[in-house]
Design a protein around this motif. Structure first.
Motif, PDB file in Angstrom:
ATOM      1  N   LYS A  63       0.830  -1.201   0.000  1.00 40.30           N
ATOM      2  CA  LYS A  63       0.000   0.000   0.000  1.00 40.30           C
ATOM      3  C   LYS A  63       0.868   1.257   0.000  1.00 40.30           C
TER       4      LYS A  63
ATOM      5  N   SER B  99      -5.178   1.003  -3.408  1.00 39.85           N
ATOM      6  CA  SER B  99      -6.382   1.141  -2.592  1.00 39.85           C
ATOM      7  C   SER B  99      -6.639  -0.166  -1.864  1.00 39.85           C
ATOM      8  N   ASP B 100      -7.485  -0.110  -0.852  1.00 38.91           N
ATOM      9  CA  ASP B 100      -7.833  -1.333  -0.142  1.00 38.91           C
ATOM     10  C   ASP B 100      -8.555  -2.320  -1.058  1.00 38.91           C
TER      11      ASP B 100
ATOM     12  N   ASP C 246     -12.603   1.176   1.768  1.00 41.17           N
ATOM     13  CA  ASP C 246     -12.351   2.417   1.040  1.00 41.17           C
ATOM     14  C   ASP C 246     -13.431   3.458   1.313  1.00 41.17           C
TER      15      ASP C 246
END
Length: 438
Positions: free
Chosen positions: A51, A57-58, A394
């Motif tokens: 990350k 992004s998650d 997110d």
């Protein structure tokens, strides 16, 4: 028109291979199983590094985790069928080589797209190892040991996940995340060489000609038509309830355990190595729960088999309650204890579901029935769990997402309840004959 006669279990009571060689086959097969799950779960330990370095992004990180389970779910049945025809040992060697090389590919990936492609190939390699590897191990041991061996191999998946996350976090903190994948790949490659030089179709084949076809050769009889197999696998609504309930329950395992290192890193301030080791403990608890809850279910249903449905429902509801409370209290020892207890019961439905699927399908198609269960587990649970949780994270934060995910267990309990009320007492063993008479 009647379907062809089902194949009976023709494996000998005492295989012709020596006991020492049988345990060698088990040890190497178990080692490859560890490698399988290490390659799958080492990614979870390096989520924070990826990350930070790639700005993912998650949702993207969830996709990297979920793509393996999705591929396994889609390919487990066709690749298992191919392995029975092409040769089990040859197939296992190819599978392990593929996932090990693909894991090495993860180590040299330079962006999200390359990593996603490498993870896809990891899934292709791992797709049929569980079913084919189990078949090889069981073929060299007496029948009386099958339950113990099957349980040990099932628990091996959790142990491999623990090793992958713990070792991945440890190596990443000292040498960088790429070395986490590299060390895991090397472990698999070494085992492939050992397995290939030790285990062969010829050595697995019994000495007596009458036993040879059952162990090393595909059945000589005409295979059952596919339409009859489908009818037997989905002959009652109760079977559909089992498949759906099992997959929905594992949605929690796939989601919560995949994101546990990141949760510990973000909300407890743990370093990469410590978060990886701590998260690995929760994975181990989930594996222990599969065994302990299965043994408990056997004891509670010894004289009342129908009670197994209520036990599966109870496990789902208990896991939901424990995890829902855990993620609504402040971070601390009590929260970690509740997460551990919830994880213990989250995997508890595996044993009861397996027993019910076996009891409601013909013995001749048990392998296909369990492959169908694996498909449901991956498509409904293990694959979408990390992705859905990442998408939610997110939008509402990781803690908010973890507060929502446990309620998938309510859907699992509902599926079990519907299955119990829709023909749970009917056996699927006669479904193929009923279909043929129509």
């Amino acid at each position: 028109m009647h379907p062809p006669e089902a194949e009976t279990d023709r494996l000998p009571e005492t295989p012709a291979v020596s006991r020492s060689y049988a345990w060698l086959v088990f040890s190497l097969s178990f080692g490859l199983l560890l490698s399988d799950y290490m390659s799958r779960h080492v990614l979870n330990a390096v989520f924070p590094s990826l990350k930070m370095e790639w700005g993912l992004s998650d949702a993207q990180m969830g996709a990297l985790s979920g793509i393996v389970a999705l591929t396994v779910g889609l390919l487990t049945i066709p690749l298992s069928l191919l392995a029975d025809r092409w040769g089990r040992v040859r197939s296992l060697t190819l599978m392990a080589t593929l996932w090990s090389v693909a894991t090495l590919g993860c180590a040299v990936s330079t962006n999200f797209g390359e990593m996603l492609a490498a993870r896809l190939v990891v899934g292709v390699g791992e797709a049929a190892y569980g079913s084919v590897g189990t078949a090889v191990v069981l073929s060299v041991f007496p029948r009386r040991q099958r339950a113990s061996l099957s349980g040990a191999l099932m628990a091996g998946g959790a142990f491999g996940a623990v090793l992958g996350m713990a070792l991945g976090g440890y190596v990443a903190a000292r040498m960088g995340w790429r070395w986490s994948f590299g060390v895991t790949a090397l472990f698999g490659i070494v085992l492939v060489v050992m397995y290939r030089s030790t285990v062969t179709e010829q050595r697995l084949r019994p000495a007596h000609e009458g036993q040879r076809a059952a162990v090393a050769q595909p059945p000589a009889h005409r295979p059952m038509p596919f339409r009859f197999v489908l009818k037997a696998l989905f002959c009652t609504p109760s079977l559909a309830g089992l498949y759906a309930g099992s997959g929905l329950q594992l949605f929690i395992m796939g989601g919560v355990l995949s994101w546990m290192p990141s949760y510990l890193n973000r909300y407890y301030g743990m370093t990469l190595d410590r978060s990886g080791v701590t998260a690995a403990v929760f994975v181990l608890i989930g594996g222990v729960g599969m065994i302990v809850c299965g043994v408990l279910a056997d004891r509670l249903t010894r004289h009342r088999p129908a009670r197994v449905w209520r036990i599966a429902i109870a496990y789902s509801l208990i896991s939901c309650a424990l995890l829902a409370v855990a993620f609504r209290i402040e971070a601390g020892d009590l929260q970690l204890a509740l997460i551990g207890a919830g994880t213990l019961f989250a995997g508890g439905t595996a044993g009861p579901v397996g027993a019910m699927v076996a009891g409601q399908t013909q013995a001749s198609i048990h392998a296909t029935a369990f492959a169908t269960l694996t498909l449901a587990n991956n498509l409904l649970g293990l694959a979408p769990g990390p992705v859905v949780l990442g998408v939610l994270a997110d939008r509402i934060g990781l803690l908010g997402a973890l507060r929502v995910v446990p309620f998938a267990a309510l859907a699992a309990a509902l599926a079990f309840a519907l299955g119990a009320g829709r023909g749970a007492g009917r056996s699927g063993r006669d479904a193929v004959s009923r279909a043929g008479r129509r």
